[in-house]
Design a protein around this motif. Structure first.
Motif, PDB file in Angstrom:
ATOM      1  N   TRP A 172      44.162  90.824 -21.105  1.00 45.83           N
ATOM      2  CA  TRP A 172      44.816  90.254 -19.931  1.00 45.83           C
ATOM      3  C   TRP A 172      46.228  89.821 -20.298  1.00 45.83           C
ATOM      4  O   TRP A 172      46.456  89.319 -21.396  1.00 45.83           O
ATOM      5  CB  TRP A 172      44.014  89.054 -19.423  1.00 45.83           C
ATOM      6  CG  TRP A 172      44.522  88.538 -18.115  1.00 45.83           C
ATOM      7  CD1 TRP A 172      45.283  87.420 -17.907  1.00 45.83           C
ATOM      8  CD2 TRP A 172      44.355  89.133 -16.830  1.00 45.83           C
ATOM      9  NE1 TRP A 172      45.580  87.289 -16.565  1.00 45.83           N
ATOM     10  CE2 TRP A 172      45.021  88.332 -15.894  1.00 45.83           C
ATOM     11  CE3 TRP A 172      43.693  90.284 -16.394  1.00 45.83           C
ATOM     12  CZ2 TRP A 172      45.064  88.637 -14.530  1.00 45.83           C
ATOM     13  CZ3 TRP A 172      43.734  90.584 -15.036  1.00 45.83           C
ATOM     14  CH2 TRP A 172      44.414  89.769 -14.125  1.00 45.83           C
ATOM     15  N   THR A 173      47.170  90.037 -19.384  1.00 47.83           N
ATOM     16  CA  THR A 173      48.540  89.566 -19.592  1.00 47.83           C
ATOM     17  C   THR A 173      48.921  88.692 -18.411  1.00 47.83           C
ATOM     18  O   THR A 173      48.678  89.069 -17.259  1.00 47.83           O
ATOM     19  CB  THR A 173      49.534  90.747 -19.718  1.00 47.83           C
ATOM     20  OG1 THR A 173      49.157  91.525 -20.856  1.00 47.83           O
ATOM     21  CG2 THR A 173      50.963  90.253 -19.915  1.00 47.83           C
ATOM     22  N   TYR A 174      49.502  87.536 -18.708  1.00 54.80           N
ATOM     23  CA  TYR A 174      49.932  86.610 -17.655  1.00 54.80           C
ATOM     24  C   TYR A 174      51.368  86.900 -17.242  1.00 54.80           C
ATOM     25  O   TYR A 174      52.295  86.686 -18.013  1.00 54.80           O
ATOM     26  CB  TYR A 174      49.785  85.159 -18.144  1.00 54.80           C
ATOM     27  CG  TYR A 174      48.335  84.779 -18.278  1.00 54.80           C
ATOM     28  CD1 TYR A 174      47.620  84.316 -17.183  1.00 54.80           C
ATOM     29  CD2 TYR A 174      47.659  84.940 -19.484  1.00 54.80           C
ATOM     30  CE1 TYR A 174      46.264  84.017 -17.276  1.00 54.80           C
ATOM     31  CE2 TYR A 174      46.303  84.633 -19.591  1.00 54.80           C
ATOM     32  CZ  TYR A 174      45.626  84.176 -18.486  1.00 54.80           C
ATOM     33  OH  TYR A 174      44.290  83.880 -18.572  1.00 54.80           O
ATOM     34  N   ASP A 175      51.545  87.419 -16.007  1.00 57.08           N
ATOM     35  CA  ASP A 175      52.879  87.724 -15.484  1.00 57.08           C
ATOM     36  C   ASP A 175      53.543  86.447 -14.998  1.00 57.08           C
ATOM     37  O   ASP A 175      54.740  86.399 -14.759  1.00 57.08           O
ATOM     38  CB  ASP A 175      52.786  88.693 -14.294  1.00 57.08           C
ATOM     39  CG  ASP A 175      52.180  90.024 -14.719  1.00 57.08           C
ATOM     40  OD1 ASP A 175      52.398  90.420 -15.876  1.00 57.08           O
ATOM     41  OD2 ASP A 175      51.484  90.644 -13.897  1.00 57.08           O
ATOM     42  N   ALA A 176      52.751  85.406 -14.801  1.00 54.14           N
ATOM     43  CA  ALA A 176      53.253  84.115 -14.345  1.00 54.14           C
ATOM     44  C   ALA A 176      52.420  83.057 -15.042  1.00 54.14           C
ATOM     45  O   ALA A 176      51.349  83.354 -15.575  1.00 54.14           O
ATOM     46  CB  ALA A 176      53.098  83.992 -12.828  1.00 54.14           C
ATOM     47  N   LYS A 177      52.916  81.820 -15.023  1.00 50.63           N
ATOM     48  CA  LYS A 177      52.155  80.724 -15.621  1.00 50.63           C
ATOM     49  C   LYS A 177      50.918  80.500 -14.747  1.00 50.63           C
ATOM     50  O   LYS A 177      51.031  80.456 -13.525  1.00 50.63           O
ATOM     51  CB  LYS A 177      53.036  79.478 -15.639  1.00 50.63           C
ATOM     52  CG  LYS A 177      52.331  78.226 -16.119  1.00 50.63           C
ATOM     53  CD  LYS A 177      53.333  77.071 -16.149  1.00 50.63           C
ATOM     54  CE  LYS A 177      52.629  75.745 -16.015  1.00 50.63           C
ATOM     55  NZ  LYS A 177      53.588  74.640 -15.921  1.00 50.63           N
ATOM     56  N   GLU A 178      49.765  80.420 -15.362  1.00 51.28           N
ATOM     57  CA  GLU A 178      48.544  80.187 -14.591  1.00 51.28           C
ATOM     58  C   GLU A 178      47.896  78.871 -15.018  1.00 51.28           C
ATOM     59  O   GLU A 178      47.789  78.578 -16.199  1.00 51.28           O
ATOM     60  CB  GLU A 178      47.506  81.298 -14.801  1.00 51.28           C
ATOM     61  CG  GLU A 178      46.228  81.005 -14.005  1.00 51.28           C
ATOM     62  CD  GLU A 178      45.051  81.938 -14.284  1.00 51.28           C
ATOM     63  OE1 GLU A 178      43.911  81.478 -14.182  1.00 51.28           O
ATOM     64  OE2 GLU A 178      45.278  83.123 -14.588  1.00 51.28           O
ATOM     65  N   THR A 179      47.488  78.085 -14.021  1.00 53.65           N
ATOM     66  CA  THR A 179      46.705  76.888 -14.280  1.00 53.65           C
ATOM     67  C   THR A 179      45.344  77.176 -13.669  1.00 53.65           C
ATOM     68  O   THR A 179      45.265  77.653 -12.530  1.00 53.65           O
ATOM     69  CB  THR A 179      47.328  75.640 -13.609  1.00 53.65           C
ATOM     70  OG1 THR A 179      48.658  75.484 -14.106  1.00 53.65           O
ATOM     71  CG2 THR A 179      46.530  74.384 -13.937  1.00 53.65           C
ATOM     72  N   CYS A 180      44.274  76.943 -14.418  1.00 53.25           N
ATOM     73  CA  CYS A 180      42.951  77.177 -13.852  1.00 53.25           C
ATOM     74  C   CYS A 180      41.990  76.071 -14.249  1.00 53.25           C
ATOM     75  O   CYS A 180      42.198  75.373 -15.247  1.00 53.25           O
ATOM     76  CB  CYS A 180      42.413  78.548 -14.255  1.00 53.25           C
ATOM     77  SG  CYS A 180      42.124  78.765 -16.012  1.00 53.25           S
ATOM     78  N   TYR A 181      40.964  75.914 -13.430  1.00 52.66           N
ATOM     79  CA  TYR A 181      39.939  74.901 -13.674  1.00 52.66           C
ATOM     80  C   TYR A 181      38.599  75.615 -13.676  1.00 52.66           C
ATOM     81  O   TYR A 181      38.220  76.233 -12.676  1.00 52.66           O
ATOM     82  CB  TYR A 181      39.981  73.833 -12.578  1.00 52.66           C
ATOM     83  CG  TYR A 181      38.900  72.781 -12.749  1.00 52.66           C
ATOM     84  CD1 TYR A 181      38.941  71.896 -13.828  1.00 52.66           C
ATOM     85  CD2 TYR A 181      37.849  72.687 -11.848  1.00 52.66           C
ATOM     86  CE1 TYR A 181      37.946  70.945 -14.002  1.00 52.66           C
ATOM     87  CE2 TYR A 181      36.849  71.727 -12.007  1.00 52.66           C
ATOM     88  CZ  TYR A 181      36.902  70.863 -13.088  1.00 52.66           C
ATOM     89  OH  TYR A 181      35.909  69.923 -13.267  1.00 52.66           O
TER      90      TYR A 181
END
Length: 98
Positions: A41-50
């Motif tokens: 997986w590559t993050y194209d944007a900052k991700e916040t997850c719960y």
């Protein structure tokens, strides 16, 4: 008590307070889930997850160690990070991209 750690650029907060989750609006975020699996997986944007449920070992590309996350963790992945997700327990999470 919540506990925030940062490892390999991934920020993990264990057991954030209900107040913080409400403040962030976590319950309004989109939901995503997957069965036990392993994928890049590559993050194209900052991700916040719960994470509502699940257990994952995240290994950033080029790193020889990984970060383990699970149910009750609030996690921030930096934009541009490439990693491998190794899901041992099916994941169900709320997430938002910035």
């Amino acid at each position: 008590m919540s506990n925030i750690t940062e490892k390999l650029g991934i920020k993990v907060e264990t057991n954030p307070s209900e107040e913080k989750l409400t403040q962030l609006g976590v319950k309004q975020w989109s939901k995503w889930g997957c069965p036990p699996s392993k994928f890049p997986w590559t993050y194209d944007a900052k991700e916040t997850c719960y994470l509502l449920e699940g257990k994952v070992k995240v290994t950033p590309s080029g790193a020889n160690e990984s970060v383990e996350i699970g149910a009750g963790d609030l996690v921030v992945f930096p934009k541009g990070m490439s990693c491998t997700w190794d899901v041992s327990v099916a994941v169900n999470k709320h997430y938002i991209f910035e």
